[in-house]
Design a protein around this motif. Structure first.
Motif, PDB file in Angstrom:
ATOM      1  N   ILE A  98       0.864  -1.190   0.000  1.00 18.77           N
ATOM      2  CA  ILE A  98       0.000   0.000   0.000  1.00 18.77           C
ATOM      3  C   ILE A  98       0.893   1.230   0.000  1.00 18.77           C
ATOM      4  CG2 ILE A  98      -1.722   1.301   1.290  1.00 18.77           C
ATOM      5  CD1 ILE A  98      -2.936  -1.297   2.183  1.00 18.77           C
ATOM      6  N   ARG A  99       0.834   1.989  -1.101  1.00 21.37           N
ATOM      7  CA  ARG A  99       1.756   3.098  -1.318  1.00 21.37           C
ATOM      8  C   ARG A  99       1.008   4.401  -1.579  1.00 21.37           C
ATOM      9  NH1 ARG A  99       5.341   2.678   1.194  1.00 21.37           N
ATOM     10  NH2 ARG A  99       6.483   4.254  -0.014  1.00 21.37           N
ATOM     11  N   PRO A 100       1.633   5.532  -1.286  1.00 21.16           N
ATOM     12  CA  PRO A 100       0.989   6.828  -1.542  1.00 21.16           C
ATOM     13  C   PRO A 100       0.962   7.159  -3.025  1.00 21.16           C
ATOM     14  CG  PRO A 100       3.221   7.162  -0.732  1.00 21.16           C
ATOM     15  CD  PRO A 100       2.956   5.677  -0.644  1.00 21.16           C
ATOM     16  N   VAL A 101      -0.048   7.902  -3.438  1.00 15.54           N
ATOM     17  CA  VAL A 101      -0.096   8.386  -4.821  1.00 15.54           C
ATOM     18  C   VAL A 101       0.553   9.763  -4.939  1.00 15.54           C
ATOM     19  CG1 VAL A 101      -2.200   7.078  -5.262  1.00 15.54           C
ATOM     20  CG2 VAL A 101      -2.374   9.496  -4.660  1.00 15.54           C
ATOM     21  N   GLN A 102       0.959  10.331  -3.777  1.00 17.99           N
ATOM     22  CA  GLN A 102       1.644  11.615  -3.748  1.00 17.99           C
ATOM     23  C   GLN A 102       2.907  11.457  -2.902  1.00 17.99           C
ATOM     24  OE1 GLN A 102      -1.606  11.396  -1.941  1.00 17.99           O
ATOM     25  NE2 GLN A 102      -0.186  10.556  -0.429  1.00 17.99           N
ATOM     26  N   GLN A 103       3.697  12.494  -2.810  1.00 17.27           N
ATOM     27  CA  GLN A 103       4.903  12.474  -1.982  1.00 17.27           C
ATOM     28  C   GLN A 103       4.910  13.688  -1.055  1.00 17.27           C
ATOM     29  OE1 GLN A 103       7.641  10.054  -1.974  1.00 17.27           O
ATOM     30  NE2 GLN A 103       5.921   8.960  -2.903  1.00 17.27           N
ATOM     31  N   GLY A 104       5.576  13.532   0.086  1.00 22.20           N
ATOM     32  CA  GLY A 104       5.738  14.650   0.997  1.00 22.20           C
ATOM     33  C   GLY A 104       4.505  15.000   1.795  1.00 22.20           C
ATOM     34  N   VAL A 105       3.606  14.032   1.996  1.00 22.43           N
ATOM     35  CA  VAL A 105       2.361  14.289   2.726  1.00 22.43           C
ATOM     36  C   VAL A 105       2.255  13.318   3.897  1.00 22.43           C
ATOM     37  CG1 VAL A 105      -0.160  14.256   2.611  1.00 22.43           C
ATOM     38  CG2 VAL A 105       1.165  15.171   0.701  1.00 22.43           C
ATOM     39  N   ARG A 106       1.860  13.842   5.059  1.00 25.30           N
ATOM     40  CA  ARG A 106       1.583  13.016   6.235  1.00 25.30           C
ATOM     41  C   ARG A 106       0.204  13.398   6.759  1.00 25.30           C
ATOM     42  NH1 ARG A 106       5.641  13.822  10.895  1.00 25.30           N
ATOM     43  NH2 ARG A 106       6.976  12.646   9.471  1.00 25.30           N
ATOM     44  N   VAL A 107      -0.626  12.394   7.024  1.00 20.17           N
ATOM     45  CA  VAL A 107      -1.953  12.653   7.573  1.00 20.17           C
ATOM     46  C   VAL A 107      -2.223  11.697   8.732  1.00 20.17           C
ATOM     47  CG1 VAL A 107      -2.921  13.505   5.391  1.00 20.17           C
ATOM     48  CG2 VAL A 107      -3.130  11.080   5.979  1.00 20.17           C
ATOM     49  N   ALA A 108      -3.090  12.134   9.625  1.00 21.25           N
ATOM     50  CA  ALA A 108      -3.574  11.281  10.710  1.00 21.25           C
ATOM     51  C   ALA A 108      -5.064  11.550  10.864  1.00 21.25           C
ATOM     52  CB  ALA A 108      -2.837  11.569  12.012  1.00 21.25           C
ATOM     53  N   GLY A 109      -5.832  10.489  11.078  1.00 23.12           N
ATOM     54  CA  GLY A 109      -7.276  10.651  11.243  1.00 23.12           C
ATOM     55  C   GLY A 109      -7.873   9.410  11.867  1.00 23.12           C
ATOM     56  N   THR A 110      -9.145   9.498  12.176  1.00 21.09           N
ATOM     57  CA  THR A 110      -9.853   8.363  12.762  1.00 21.09           C
ATOM     58  C   THR A 110     -10.518   7.544  11.662  1.00 21.09           C
ATOM     59  OG1 THR A 110     -11.636   9.951  13.236  1.00 21.09           O
ATOM     60  CG2 THR A 110     -10.224   9.311  15.054  1.00 21.09           C
ATOM     61  N   PRO A 138     -13.280   0.719  13.559  1.00 21.09           N
ATOM     62  CA  PRO A 138     -13.696   2.104  13.365  1.00 21.09           C
ATOM     63  C   PRO A 138     -13.285   2.942  14.572  1.00 21.09           C
ATOM     64  CG  PRO A 138     -15.577   0.673  13.805  1.00 21.09           C
ATOM     65  CD  PRO A 138     -14.416  -0.222  13.562  1.00 21.09           C
ATOM     66  N   GLY A 139     -12.780   4.130  14.304  1.00 19.64           N
ATOM     67  CA  GLY A 139     -12.336   5.003  15.379  1.00 19.64           C
ATOM     68  C   GLY A 139     -10.885   4.857  15.749  1.00 19.64           C
ATOM     69  N   ASP A 140     -10.188   3.819  15.240  1.00 16.93           N
ATOM     70  CA  ASP A 140      -8.747   3.715  15.437  1.00 16.93           C
ATOM     71  C   ASP A 140      -8.058   4.880  14.735  1.00 16.93           C
ATOM     72  OD1 ASP A 140      -8.997   1.386  16.889  1.00 16.93           O
ATOM     73  OD2 ASP A 140      -8.331   0.061  15.258  1.00 16.93           O
ATOM     74  N   VAL A 141      -6.826   5.162  15.151  1.00 20.84           N
ATOM     75  CA  VAL A 141      -6.059   6.223  14.498  1.00 20.84           C
ATOM     76  C   VAL A 141      -5.279   5.631  13.323  1.00 20.84           C
ATOM     77  CG1 VAL A 141      -4.321   8.031  14.767  1.00 20.84           C
ATOM     78  CG2 VAL A 141      -5.836   7.450  16.680  1.00 20.84           C
ATOM     79  N   ILE A 142      -5.399   6.268  12.179  1.00 21.17           N
ATOM     80  CA  ILE A 142      -4.640   5.899  10.978  1.00 21.17           C
ATOM     81  C   ILE A 142      -3.625   6.993  10.726  1.00 21.17           C
ATOM     82  CG2 ILE A 142      -4.772   5.227   8.559  1.00 21.17           C
ATOM     83  CD1 ILE A 142      -6.442   3.467  10.422  1.00 21.17           C
ATOM     84  N   LEU A 143      -2.359   6.624  10.656  1.00 21.40           N
ATOM     85  CA  LEU A 143      -1.295   7.571  10.332  1.00 21.40           C
ATOM     86  C   LEU A 143      -0.612   7.093   9.058  1.00 21.40           C
ATOM     87  CD1 LEU A 143       0.372  10.056  11.349  1.00 21.40           C
ATOM     88  CD2 LEU A 143       1.914   8.412  12.414  1.00 21.40           C
ATOM     89  N   ALA A 144      -0.453   7.992   8.096  1.00 24.96           N
ATOM     90  CA  ALA A 144       0.106   7.598   6.801  1.00 24.96           C
ATOM     91  C   ALA A 144       1.064   8.667   6.303  1.00 24.96           C
ATOM     92  CB  ALA A 144      -1.018   7.383   5.783  1.00 24.96           C
ATOM     93  N   ASP A 145       2.172   8.231   5.721  1.00 26.53           N
ATOM     94  CA  ASP A 145       3.133   9.146   5.110  1.00 26.53           C
ATOM     95  C   ASP A 145       3.854   8.424   3.981  1.00 26.53           C
ATOM     96  OD1 ASP A 145       5.081   7.550   6.350  1.00 26.53           O
ATOM     97  OD2 ASP A 145       5.528   8.997   7.918  1.00 26.53           O
ATOM     98  N   ASP A 146       4.989   8.958   3.549  1.00 29.62           N
ATOM     99  CA  ASP A 146       5.712   8.358   2.431  1.00 29.62           C
ATOM    100  C   ASP A 146       6.204   6.947   2.734  1.00 29.62           C
ATOM    101  OD1 ASP A 146       5.325  10.636   0.979  1.00 29.62           O
ATOM    102  OD2 ASP A 146       7.360  11.407   1.210  1.00 29.62           O
ATOM    103  N   ASP A 147       6.363   6.610   4.017  1.00 25.39           N
ATOM    104  CA  ASP A 147       6.856   5.286   4.392  1.00 25.39           C
ATOM    105  C   ASP A 147       5.774   4.226   4.420  1.00 25.39           C
ATOM    106  OD1 ASP A 147       9.417   6.243   4.659  1.00 25.39           O
ATOM    107  OD2 ASP A 147       9.290   6.517   6.826  1.00 25.39           O
TER     108      ASP A 147
END
Length: 235
Positions: free
Chosen positions: A42-54, A160-169
């Protein structure tokens, strides 16, 4: 396939999500004992972006995005949509129109264990996305599924409600009930790394800072001059 749409599941506290958002995926995974990572596929379609959400979770049918349509209604400010299917699928289940609807609702991004399309449009509109594949292949809307139920991706169970953190890694899952504690451990790790970084800039070697010379000796690793090593090869 029948299903269920669960409304109003509990979510990680917003302050814990924001605390985790300051750290990278690698740091957070290390803070949980090197756990929580989704697979390398599972890879990003963009670069240089970090997001966190529920997490708002979706379980659908391969090649069918009906339940993503249903999930949009359950998404809100600070959420991150996470989608998988009952068996592997690389069809383009998600594209620019979904992203437009989600962005209007304050959703921070999407993680897909499937295919994605309209990737240039997603980059242009600044909607972060991580996916198993990129595919222009279209889908149908024909089969029931579920929203906001536990799902599994690459051996990781996501509630549902867990934290998802995603970045270039990649992507890491932090269970809702552990979010606060993990954020504290991640902060401590980052402080420790900052001290190490300063020491390395000052010339200290990691071999000495981490006490690794003894480990090398314990493992039988020897230091030899070039002349000693060359003489050994000749014999």
């Amino acid at each position: 396939m029948s299903g269920v749409i669960v409304t109003g599941p509990p979510k990680a506290a917003a302050e814990d999500v924001e605390a985790l958002a300051r750290f990278g995926v690698a740091t957070v995974s290390e803070a949980m004992g090197r756990t929580g990572l989704l697979g390398r596929g599972i890879r990003p379609v963009q670069q240089g972006v970090r997001v966190a959400g529920t997490a708002v979770t979706v379980l659908g049918w391969p090649g069918d995005n009906l339940m993503i349509h249903a999930a949009v209604e359950q998404c809100g400010e600070g959420d991150l949509l996470v989608v998988t299917t009952t068996s592997p699928s690389t069809d383009g289940l998600f594209g620019e129109l979904f992203a437009t609807a989600l962005q209007a609702r304050g959703v921070r991004g999407v993680v897909l264990n499937t295919g994605i399309r309209d990737t240039q449009e997603l980059r242009d509109m600044g909607f972060p996305a991580w996916a198993r594949a990129v595919s222009a292949q279209g889908t149908v809307k024909a089969t029931g599924g579920s929203v906001n139920v536990p799902i599994a991706i690459d051996g990781q169970v996501i509630h549902p409600g867990d934290v998802i953190l995603a970045d270039d890694d990649g992507v890491v899952i932090v269970p809702r009930r552990r979010a606060h504690a993990v954020a504290l451990v991640a902060r401590a790790r980052e402080d420790k790394e900052a001290r190490a970084r300063a020491a390395f800039l000052d010339g200290e070697l990691s071999l000495d800072r981490y006490g690794l010379r003894g480990k090398l000796k314990q493992l039988g690793v020897e230091y030899r001059t070039y002349e000693e090593y060359s003489a050994g090869e000749e014999t």
